[in-house]
Design an enzyme around this catalytic site. Structure first.
Site, mmCIF file in Angstrom:
data_model
loop_
_atom_site.group_PDB
_atom_site.id
_atom_site.type_symbol
_atom_site.label_atom_id
_atom_site.label_comp_id
_atom_site.label_asym_id
_atom_site.label_seq_id
_atom_site.Cartn_x
_atom_site.Cartn_y
_atom_site.Cartn_z
ATOM 1 C CE LYS A 42 2.254 5.210 -7.487
ATOM 2 N NZ LYS A 42 2.488 6.576 -7.007
ATOM 3 C CB THR A 43 7.149 7.181 -4.587
ATOM 4 O OG1 THR A 43 5.728 7.020 -4.612
ATOM 5 C CG2 THR A 43 7.487 8.541 -3.996
ATOM 6 C CG ASP B 195 2.439 9.449 -8.885
ATOM 7 O OD1 ASP B 195 2.567 8.295 -9.336
ATOM 8 O OD2 ASP B 195 2.282 9.694 -7.676
ATOM 9 C CD GLU B 196 -1.206 6.686 -8.410
ATOM 10 O OE1 GLU B 196 -1.575 5.826 -9.221
ATOM 11 O OE2 GLU B 196 -0.894 6.423 -7.235
ATOM 12 C CD GLN C 124 -2.146 0.058 -8.130
ATOM 13 O OE1 GLN C 124 -2.437 0.548 -7.035
ATOM 14 N NE2 GLN C 124 -0.885 -0.049 -8.538
ATOM 15 N NE ARG D 250 -3.674 -0.603 -2.383
ATOM 16 C CZ ARG D 250 -2.668 -0.158 -3.120
ATOM 17 N NH1 ARG D 250 -1.940 0.857 -2.697
ATOM 18 N NH2 ARG D 250 -2.360 -0.721 -4.271
#
Length: 719
Positions: free
Chosen positions: A28-29, A218-219, A249, A600
């Site tokens: 995503k980044t 973002d997020e 998430q 993670r």
């Protein structure tokens, strides 16, 4: 920059609202930074007309650096022109410029959680409430939720019933006034007042809505109602809104995040396009398969399945231990084995847990083995006494009305101003309707506190006036000069010679941090440094440069990744947490939390469960239901060899099983789970006698520890 097909679609999206559902580890980044570079380089969009929101300063810095690398050459400098930062940081920039329209000075201060609780403690004391249920922390949490829901004190007061809520309504109203009197805002205010500014001043709203032709978020799954309102207002004119997030998430519902924002994005923006990033570049196939199987048990989610071209990898290791001490020792033994077999560094490992209290046993085991570690989310650097002292001085110098800061430093270094003097002084100021700094120059001050104390208080006022010009210096120079003028090093030596050296190292580190802030900021100021410090999160303070094992809560680990992940406390009542067991919505968030923990990991996951946990007063225990949701072939189960009676996880969900009396005779009841019609579920921790006449000591989840005859308990245990 290499992009897969869906990533490229997102980066080159022609315009209008776009929802990018980005699964864990799906890049995503890369999409967000690629989008910024594409807009500037290919579409000719001025950098200053792009606004990008993140949730941590660390993420903002990484995105800005990556965007600069993508632009390259002379264009790299253009990345600096993008408004890229946290929601709170962006709102501070806007409010510094326009906050006067709302009655705040440009030098308003930002109250962190500790400052908020200090003010609320004072207000609760003044209210005369003796209800122990309303603590400063509890009141702060309730007020934060009200603010996140957009409920003002005036709107809340008419809805309350009962003495507790009436006290809260009164404290809420006086808290808001107290903040204004101190020229302060708390974290929630930064968002609320920015939205209010746009609603009250059409010209200011028009200025920003027209300036930002592209808004990126973002997020997005972590946004709350006020953040949604802010995003909507800023993207209202051009409607070029790109949000990236993953509903699987969404783990911050407890602090106001609304998963509904991402689930109902197409309802809010009917013309929106939706793209799904499902190729994972981080984890092994086995880890992803386990995570997919777990999260699909949730109903409130958008359907997607992560996949990868990475290797299948090894099964997740499930280790069933006697207690939390054995759990900590097993973490160490597994870690050392991984280092021996694969040559891993300490920083390749993270130990994740649901609650901070669980770190103790792991820390003890690491210490005994002389393995260095860092604890994220413990006592923050910026909460250490000497650091708080100097930051309070900076706040008192930049904003004289900040009485929380003033009260902290009035007798630091010691000036012979005791609690009695301060209580009298505060009472005098309240009676005269004055802020504390203003009361210092009142002609009747000596009558209220005495001649000698009044002289000392006036000395503090004169000192602050002498020091105030320091705030025009660069932040690091201001701090260094402040330390010298206050003779703060000498004060530390006199106050506690044994700890003076370590505390002075923290002071020097604070000065170094101020210098680092100045080097990465175009126009560094003391006010800007204070704002950055106030808005730091646990992740912002996490360092990956030192070779230390990482310990943190699962919440703090969001956005990070490690080669090897340990998840301790895989017990019903811990993960999922006991507070969520009766609430389907909260239970789904707990499942998402476990999903975050699994994803993670890049290569290995170790899950650990303790049969008995001495420090656990909230109840719980037994194998977590989430382990039942992992496919059999994804798990390798290992029991603690010292206890053959440890419960194995059942491979299919099932309820408690009744056990015949003869079965009770055959096995020890200690460690078994019982159900009582009045007390609910609990675990047997001791037994006197046998059969129906046995007297059991049971630790119930909600009712605490009770002694009960076996004849009145329904036995159940995991097969």
């Amino acid at each position: 920059m290499e992009l897969n097909g869906v990533q490229r679609q997102a980066v080159e999206h022609p315009g209008g609202p776009l929802l990018v559902l980005a699964g864990a580890g799906s890049g995503k980044t890369r999409v967000l930074t690629g989008r910024i570079a594409h807009l500037v380089r290919e579409r000719g969009v001025p950098p200053w007309s792009i606004l990008a929101f993140t949730f941590t300063n660390k993420a903002a810095r990484e995105m800005k650096e990556r965007a600069a690398r993508l632009l390259g050459g002379e264009d790299a400098e253009d990345a600096r022109g993008v408004w890229l930062g946290t929601f709170h940081g962006t709102c501070v920039r806007i409010l510094r410029r326009h906050g006067t329209l709302l009655g705040f000075p440009k030098s308003f201060v930002i109250y962190d959680t500790a400052d908020q609780r200090a003010l609320l403690k004072e207000l609760l004391r003044e209210s005369g409430s003796h209800d122990q249920r309303l603590t400063p922390a509890g009141a702060g949490s309730r007020i934060s939720k009200l603010k996140n829901d957009g409920i003002t004190p005036e709107a809340f007061a008419p809805t309350v019933s009962g003495p507790l809520d009436r006290t809260l309504a009164d404290v809420y109203a006086r808290y808001e006034k107290g903040l204004r009197d101190r020229a302060a805002m708390d974290f929630d205010d930064l968002l609320l007042y920015t939205v209010r500014l746009f609603d009250l001043d059409a010209e200011v709203h028009r200025q920003y809505a027209h300036r930002f032709r592209h808004v990126l978020v973002d997020e997005y799954q972590d946004t709350n109602a006020v953040q949604f309102a802010l995003i909507e207002r800023l993207s209202r004119v051009h409607r070029n809104l790109l949000v990236v997030g993953d509903d699987d998430q969404s783990i911050y519902g407890w602090r106001g995040a609304d998963i509904g924002n991402i689930l109902s994005f197409e309802e809010h923006f009917p013309d929106a396009a939706v793209l799904r990033l499902t190729q994972n570049y981080r984890s092994t196939g086995t880890i992803l398969r386990a995570a997919n199987h777990v999260v699909r048990h949730n109903e409130a989610r958008k359907e997607k399945e992560l996949w990868t071209e990475n290797a299948t990898g090894e099964p997740l290791g499930l280790h069933l231990l006697r207690d939390e001490e054995a759990e900590g020792e097993r973490v160490v033994s597994l870690l050392l084995e991984e280092q021996r077999l694969r040559g891993r560094a300490n920083k390749d490992f993270v130990v994740l847990y649901r609650t901070n209290a669980q770190s103790r046993a792991v820390e003890n085991a690491l210490r005994r083995s002389a393995i260095p570690y860092q604890l994220t989310g413990g006592v923050s650097f910026y909460q250490r006494r000497e650091v708080k002292d100097l930051l309070a001085y900076l706040r008192a110098l930049t904003q004289p009305r900040d009485t929380v800061a003033w009260m902290r430093i009035v007798n630091v270094p010691g000036r012979g101003i005791g609690k009695t003097t301060l209580d009298r002084f505060r009472g005098f100021a309240d009676a005269e309707g004055l802020a504390l700094p203003d009361a210092l120059t009142h002609p009747r001050l000596a009558d209220a506190v005495g001649n000698a104390p009044a002289t000392r208080l006036l000395g503090v006022a004169r000192l602050l006036e002498e020091l105030r010009p320091l705030v025009s210096l660069p932040p690091s120079s201001c701090l260094a000069e402040l330390v010298a003028r206050l003779r703060y090093r000498e004060y530390l030596l006199e106050d506690d010679p044994a700890e003076a050296s370590e505390r002075m190292e923290n002071v020097e580190e604070l000065i170094t941090g101020a210098d680092a802030y100045a080097r990465r900021t175009e126009e560094p100021t003391v006010e800007g440094f204070l704002a950055e410090v106030a808005l730091l999160s646990d992740v912002d303070e996490w360092e990956d440069t030192e070779d230390t094992v990482n310990l943190m809560t699962i919440h703090a680990a969001k956005g990070l990744e490690f080669p090897v992940v340990f998840v301790v406390g895989m017990e019903e009542g811990l993960l999922p947490h006991a507070s969520s067991l009766d609430n389907p919505k909260e239970l789904e968030e707990e499942r998402r939390l476990f999903y975050v923990a699994l994803t993670r990991a890049r290569e290995r996951v170790f899950l650990l469960q303790a049969s008995f946990r001495r420090t656990w007063n909230a109840g719980g225990g037994g194998v977590s239901r989430f382990l039942n949701e992992i496919p059999d072939d994804c798990l390798a189960v290992e029991e603690d060899a010292t206890d053959a009676d440890l419960p194995r996880p059942s491979r299919t969900p099932r309820g408690p099983r009744l056990v015949r009396d003869e079965e009770v005779e055959e096995r020890s009841p200690v460690g078994a789970w019982v159900h009582h019609p009045q007390f609910g579920d609990g675990r047997v921790v001791a037994c006197e006698g046998r059969g129906e006449r046995a007297k059991l000591t049971v630790q119930f989840q909600r009712a605490g520890t009770k002694k009960i005859l076996a004849a009145f308990a329904e036995w159940s245990y995991a097969d």
